[in-house]
Scaffold this active site. Structure first.
Site, PDB file in Angstrom:
ATOM      1  N   HIS A 250      -2.364  -3.246  12.345  1.00 37.33           N
ATOM      2  CA  HIS A 250      -1.325  -4.211  12.741  1.00 37.33           C
ATOM      3  C   HIS A 250      -1.920  -5.506  13.314  1.00 37.33           C
ATOM      4  O   HIS A 250      -1.192  -6.297  13.919  1.00 37.33           O
ATOM      5  CB  HIS A 250      -0.378  -3.606  13.776  1.00 37.33           C
ATOM      6  CG  HIS A 250       0.382  -2.416  13.280  1.00 37.33           C
ATOM      7  ND1 HIS A 250       1.128  -2.436  12.120  1.00 37.33           N
ATOM      8  CD2 HIS A 250       0.511  -1.160  13.782  1.00 37.33           C
ATOM      9  CE1 HIS A 250       1.678  -1.238  11.938  1.00 37.33           C
ATOM     10  NE2 HIS A 250       1.322  -0.443  12.928  1.00 37.33           N
TER      11      HIS A 250
ATOM     12  N   ASP B 120      -0.728   5.686   6.909  1.00 36.87           N
ATOM     13  CA  ASP B 120      -0.104   5.704   8.239  1.00 36.87           C
ATOM     14  C   ASP B 120       1.422   5.652   8.095  1.00 36.87           C
ATOM     15  O   ASP B 120       1.947   5.211   7.078  1.00 36.87           O
ATOM     16  CB  ASP B 120      -0.593   4.483   9.030  1.00 36.87           C
ATOM     17  CG  ASP B 120      -0.253   4.540  10.504  1.00 36.87           C
ATOM     18  OD1 ASP B 120      -1.082   5.028  11.287  1.00 36.87           O
ATOM     19  OD2 ASP B 120       0.854   4.106  10.882  1.00 36.87           O
TER      20      ASP B 120
ATOM     21  N   HIS C 178       3.340   3.658   9.672  1.00 40.89           N
ATOM     22  CA  HIS C 178       3.785   2.266   9.800  1.00 40.89           C
ATOM     23  C   HIS C 178       3.054   1.376   8.819  1.00 40.89           C
ATOM     24  O   HIS C 178       1.871   1.583   8.545  1.00 40.89           O
ATOM     25  CB  HIS C 178       3.529   1.780  11.233  1.00 40.89           C
ATOM     26  CG  HIS C 178       4.113   2.691  12.273  1.00 40.89           C
ATOM     27  ND1 HIS C 178       3.388   3.680  12.874  1.00 40.89           N
ATOM     28  CD2 HIS C 178       5.365   2.777  12.748  1.00 40.89           C
ATOM     29  CE1 HIS C 178       4.174   4.342  13.726  1.00 40.89           C
ATOM     30  NE2 HIS C 178       5.385   3.818  13.666  1.00 40.89           N
TER      31      HIS C 178
END
Ligand SMILES: [Zn+2]
Length: 249
Positions: A100, A137, A139
């Site tokens: 991220h 993952d 996300h």
């Protein structure tokens, strides 16, 4: 197959779930004795600058504890990438995670994009020209996608809620993909049925690891490495990582 690890990865650098006590230890318990461990060095600021803007780096530097933890994590990804480029498959058992972290910003317990830093280091050293990144993952790895234009790299993350369809999509996509020089896995384990995603079973991680290994053997001489991202239930995280590594090794 080597595991890249540094004792400081158990340090508590923040109050977020990725920095939680016991998390790294739950993985160590399952893999010590089965793999050789290699200790990395922190990434240099030059390494970070290949991906992140000066203002983002300055933001992270304001907290020296987090900055140093993030440099050591990125250094672990670089070490894993260098091992993979030399023909030795590897897993970076690191934190904080990175997918991220975008060039100019970050969220979701990430600070620097470990995988992007590692791939750009290999490119800078003329060891690879491109890569294939598989991210499983829970996300979406928005940071990696935002960094990928600098990398001439394919970023692939399935978004399918059915468990079997998720694994099959990975298998089929990896079987069809070609023309890359290294296979990189952004390995987050928070899709597990006992973790936040409530989706995958432990054996699925072995199947995904095997699919990534077979694709790498077919396309890029077996060059492959994986980097830890999410995974927050310490009762199952270590077993899921061990299952993935059994397939990926
Ligand atoms: Zn996640």
């Amino acid at each position: 197959m080597k595991i890249v690890y540094h004792p400081r990865y158990t340090d508590i650098y923040d109050i977020d779930p990725a920095a939680a006590p016991g998390r790294i230890e739950s993985i160590l318990k399952e893999v010590i004795g089965s793999y050789d461990f290699i200790e990395p060095y922190p990434a240099s600021e030059d390494d970070i600058r290949r991906v992140h803007s000066p203002s983002h780096i300055a933001d992270i530097k304001r907290n020296p504890v987090i900055y140093n933890a993030a440099l050591l994590a990125a250094g672990g990804a670089i070490k894993a990438a260098q091992l993979a480029a030399s023909g030795e498959p590897s897993f970076a058992l690191i934190r904080p995670p990175g997918h991220h972290a975008s060039p100019e910003s970050c969220w979701g317990f990430c600070f620097f994009n470990n995988i992007a830093v590692a791939i750009n280091r290999l490119k800078n050293d003329h060891l690879i020209r491109n890569a294939f990144i598989l991210d499983f993952d829970l996300h979406y790895g928005d940071g990696t996608e935002n960094a990928y234009m600098k990398m001439q790299t394919r970023y692939y993350q399935p978004e399918i809620s059915n468990r079997e369809a998720f694994v099959n999509d990975i298998r089929k996509t990896l079987e069809a993909a070609g023309n890359y020089l290294i296979m990189v896995v952004s390995a987050g384990f928070d899709r597990h049925e006992a973790d936040w995603g409530g989706q995958l079973m432990t054996i699925d991680y072995a199947a995904i690891g095997l699919a990534a290994k077979e694709a790498a053997l077919r396309v890029c001489g077996g060059r492959r490495f994986a980097v830890l991202e999410g995974g927050y239930n310490n009762d199952v995280l270590g077993k899921n990582v061990a299952a993935f590594l059994e397939g990926f090794r």
